[in-house]
Design a protein around this motif. Structure first.
Motif, short mmCIF file in Angstrom:
data_model
loop_
_atom_site.label_atom_id
_atom_site.label_comp_id
_atom_site.label_asym_id
_atom_site.label_seq_id
_atom_site.Cartn_x
_atom_site.Cartn_y
_atom_site.Cartn_z
N LEU A 1 30.43 49.20 41.90
CA LEU A 1 31.47 48.55 42.72
C LEU A 1 32.84 49.16 42.45
N SER A 2 32.85 50.41 41.95
CA SER A 2 34.12 50.98 41.48
C SER A 2 35.11 51.21 42.62
N ASP A 3 34.64 51.17 43.87
CA ASP A 3 35.60 51.33 44.97
C ASP A 3 36.20 49.98 45.41
N MET A 4 35.84 48.91 44.71
CA MET A 4 36.37 47.60 45.09
C MET A 4 37.73 47.40 44.41
N PRO A 5 38.80 47.27 45.17
CA PRO A 5 40.13 47.26 44.54
C PRO A 5 40.51 45.90 43.94
N ILE A 6 41.30 45.98 42.87
CA ILE A 6 41.97 44.78 42.36
C ILE A 6 43.12 44.49 43.32
N THR A 7 43.25 43.24 43.73
CA THR A 7 44.33 42.92 44.68
C THR A 7 45.54 42.32 44.00
N SER A 8 45.35 41.80 42.78
CA SER A 8 46.51 41.23 42.09
C SER A 8 46.29 41.22 40.58
N THR A 9 47.35 41.50 39.86
CA THR A 9 47.36 41.39 38.39
C THR A 9 48.58 40.57 38.01
N TRP A 10 48.40 39.61 37.13
CA TRP A 10 49.54 38.76 36.75
C TRP A 10 49.43 38.38 35.27
N LEU B 1 54.84 29.14 19.86
CA LEU B 1 54.84 30.59 20.05
C LEU B 1 54.47 30.89 21.51
N PRO B 2 55.45 31.24 22.36
CA PRO B 2 55.10 31.54 23.76
C PRO B 2 54.30 32.84 23.83
N THR B 3 53.13 32.76 24.39
CA THR B 3 52.20 33.90 24.37
C THR B 3 51.71 34.19 25.78
N ILE B 4 51.69 35.46 26.12
CA ILE B 4 51.26 35.82 27.47
C ILE B 4 49.87 36.44 27.43
N THR B 5 49.05 36.09 28.42
CA THR B 5 47.78 36.79 28.61
C THR B 5 47.68 37.15 30.09
N TYR B 6 46.80 38.08 30.43
CA TYR B 6 46.85 38.70 31.76
C TYR B 6 45.50 38.59 32.48
N ASN C 1 42.19 39.56 29.86
CA ASN C 1 42.27 39.92 28.43
C ASN C 1 43.70 40.33 28.08
N HIS C 2 43.91 40.78 26.88
CA HIS C 2 45.22 41.19 26.33
C HIS C 2 46.12 39.98 26.08
N TYR C 3 46.77 40.01 24.91
CA TYR C 3 47.76 38.98 24.57
C TYR C 3 49.06 39.66 24.16
N GLY C 4 50.16 38.96 24.35
CA GLY C 4 51.44 39.48 23.86
C GLY C 4 52.40 38.34 23.57
N HIS C 5 53.38 38.62 22.76
CA HIS C 5 54.44 37.64 22.47
C HIS C 5 55.37 37.62 23.68
N ALA C 6 55.76 36.43 24.17
CA ALA C 6 56.56 36.36 25.40
C ALA C 6 57.76 35.43 25.22
N ARG D 1 50.24 48.74 33.11
CA ARG D 1 49.24 49.23 32.13
C ARG D 1 48.02 48.32 32.10
N VAL D 2 48.30 46.99 32.14
CA VAL D 2 47.18 46.02 32.10
C VAL D 2 46.33 46.16 33.36
N ALA D 3 46.97 46.35 34.51
CA ALA D 3 46.22 46.49 35.77
C ALA D 3 45.25 47.66 35.66
N GLU D 4 45.73 48.75 35.08
CA GLU D 4 44.90 49.94 34.91
C GLU D 4 43.73 49.64 33.96
N ALA D 5 44.06 48.96 32.85
CA ALA D 5 43.00 48.62 31.87
C ALA D 5 41.98 47.67 32.49
N HIS D 6 42.45 46.73 33.31
CA HIS D 6 41.52 45.80 33.96
C HIS D 6 40.60 46.53 34.94
N LYS D 7 41.17 47.50 35.64
CA LYS D 7 40.34 48.28 36.59
C LYS D 7 39.24 49.02 35.81
N GLN D 8 39.65 49.63 34.69
CA GLN D 8 38.64 50.34 33.88
C GLN D 8 37.60 49.36 33.34
#
Ligand SMILES: Cc1cc2nc3c(=O)[nH]c(=O)nc-3n(C[C@H](O)[C@H](O)[C@H](O)COP(=O)(O)OP(=O)(O)OC[C@H]3O[C@@H](n4cnc5c(N)ncnc54)[C@H](O)[C@@H]3O)c2cc1C
Length: 444
Positions: free
Chosen positions: A343-352, A260-265, A310-315, A327-334
């Motif tokens: 540290l809320s002004d510290m930006p995420i530089t990459s989401t994958w 089962l190919p599964t993606i997480t972020y 976090n977060h999983y999905g079928h891939a 959407r995940v990038a936004e959820a990770h920031k929150q």
């Protein structure tokens, strides 16, 4: 009949290092027409197999290929925990002898990786700092208690931290408690696998610009058509093949309805500035995995970057959909903001996203799938140590080199059960993952 594997996508790769560092380690060594061994996949499994071939079969010639630069796949995209203890579903198993075998395999893998990191002076932030298993609310603390029971059963030492203890280490009062265990190691996974790839034994040729676009069993061996960077093709034959391709193994015609190919972020920030560091009250260089498997992994790296997963999905197509990534990038920031409001002004530089194989019955596969074809997969998301053991021991299995470790890995492996056909699979898996996410929402 030849199969034509779907290739790993050119999606957004790991954010551990700048993208311009993700170039092939070797795209120029000539490729011959025949080898003793073909290893497909330059992740932790394939690299460990290649290392082992230098030790037990130095007279054999091997070709290790990857369609993408080493580190592009899951082995360079993960959270960088080299776990020593049985993890997730393994821990629920009642047989303590089984847990003991898994622990020995994991610790053996860490020892060997450590030895290689030292020998080749691989700079990958090797940090033997242990890890925390954290709980946010009641659901997590219940699971934490069960984790402690499992540790008692296998005689492992640990320390239970309350909210205050967690705050002292992590600089956040978000966690109700955590269990500290000392044996895990934290690394920068991309630097680890690229360091291994640069130090392969002399009998192994690496081409991490070579995609297997056709694969067939022929005349008692195997042929693979490779497409190289620049578009040239080569046909190579080999007596034995190691498919170190994790979810892509099904593209080669094996385990088709079992993987089962599964993606997480994951997301990562830049390093804290000096001023941000003065606002952060915790320690540097720690890692936390969730007590609830559906929860959040968190790290503070030695150089002051925060990583969240976090977060999983079928891939089924092995890639992250652009809208989901956003959407995940936004959820990770929150997720970071609620843990570290200062540290809320510290930006995420990459989401994958990164794709791994899961099995329905949580069995991890290890063995000879067909005469001459060896593979290990379905590490169920915790494959850095298990992948390292598996790659090495697949070679031992193939050459008949018996050992306690080989007996152990055979004893703890199994056959992934069959999956229902589509559309039942996609609907069922997506529904199940959504349910798990909903149940674990308090631990996210
Ligand atoms: C975000 C994330 C976090 C994770 N965190 C952790 C963690 O902290 N600790 C842990 O233990 N595990 C973690 N994991 C899981 C772990 O990364 C994997 O289990 C492990 O890397 C699998 O290694 P592998 O070598 O078997 O497969 P991979 O690293 O996936 O390597 C397979 C390779 O096969 C190549 N390939 C496939 N098809 C072809 C083809 N046709 N031709 C040529 N090459 C091909 C691919 O390009 C790929 O490089 C995480 C995974 C993700 C995605």
């Amino acid at each position: 009949m030849a199969c034509k594997p779907t290739l790993p996508p050119l999606d957004r790769p790991t954010g551990w290092r700048p993208m311009d560092e993700l170039v092939p380690v070797d795209e120029s060594t000539p490729v011959d027409a025949s080898y003793d061994w073909l290893i497909v996949g330059g992740g932790i499994t394939g690299l460990s197999a290649a290392m082992r071939l230098g030790e037990v079969a130095p007279q054999d010639r091997a070709l290790l290929v990857d369609a993408r630069p080493v580190g592009w796949g899951a082995s360079g995209r993960n959270s960088g925990f080299l776990l020593d203890l049985p993890h997730k579903f393994d821990l629920d198993h009642p047989d303590t002898a089984r847990l003991d075998r898994i622990m020995k395999l994991n610790r053996g893998a860490i020892d060997r990786l450590h030895e290689q990191v030292d020998r080749f002076a691989i700079e990958c932030d090797w940090s033997p700092v242990g890890k925390l298993q954290g709980a946010v609310k009641k659901r997590g603390t219940g699971m934490m208690a069960r984790f402690c029971e499992a540790l008692d059963k296998i005689g492992q030492t640990y320390e239970v931290l309350d909210r205050q203890g967690c705050t002292e280490i992590m600089g956040t009062g978000y966690y109700a408690g955590a269990v500290f265990t000392p044996g895990s190691v934290l690394v920068d996974p991309l630097l680890l696998v690229r360091g291994l790839a640069r130090n392969l034994p002399g009998n192994v040729t690496l081409r991490d610009d070579a995609a297997v676009v056709e694969f067939a069993a022929r005349d008692g061996g195997f042929t693979a058509k490779l497409r190289l960077s620049g578009g040239d093709t080569r046909v190579v034959s080999a007596r034995r093949v190691i498919l170190a391709t994790d979810p892509y193994t099904r593209e080669f015609g094996y385990m088709k309805n079992r993987i089962l190919p599964t993606i997480t972020y994951a997301s990562i920030t830049r390093p804290m500035t000096r001023e941000e560091r003065s606002r952060y009250k915790g320690r540097m260089n720690w890692g936390l995995t969730p007590a609830d498997a559906g929860g959040t992994t968190l790290r503070m790296t030695a150089d002051g970057r925060l990583l969240i997963r976090n977060h999983y999905g079928h891939a089924p197509r092995y890639r992250a959909d652009g809208a989901v990534l956003a959407r995940v990038a936004e959820a990770h920031k929150q997720g970071l903001d609620k843990r570290f409001p200062r540290l809320s002004d510290m930006p995420i530089t990459s989401t994958w996203g990164g794709v791994v194989s899961l099995s329905r019955n949580h069995a991890t596969y290890f063995g000879e799938m067909a005469p001459g074809v060896f593979s290990a997969n379905c590490y169920n998301g915790v494959g850095m140590t298990r992948g390292a053991s598996s790659g090495r021991l697949l070679v031992d299995l193939a050459v008949g080199h018996r050992s306690q470790a080989l007996d152990d890995i055979i004893a703890v492996s199994g056959k992934p059960s069959t999956l229902p056909p589509d559309p039942f699979l996609s609907v069922g898996v997506s529904g199940r993952m959504k349910l798990v996410e909903w149940e674990s929402r308090s631990e996210m």
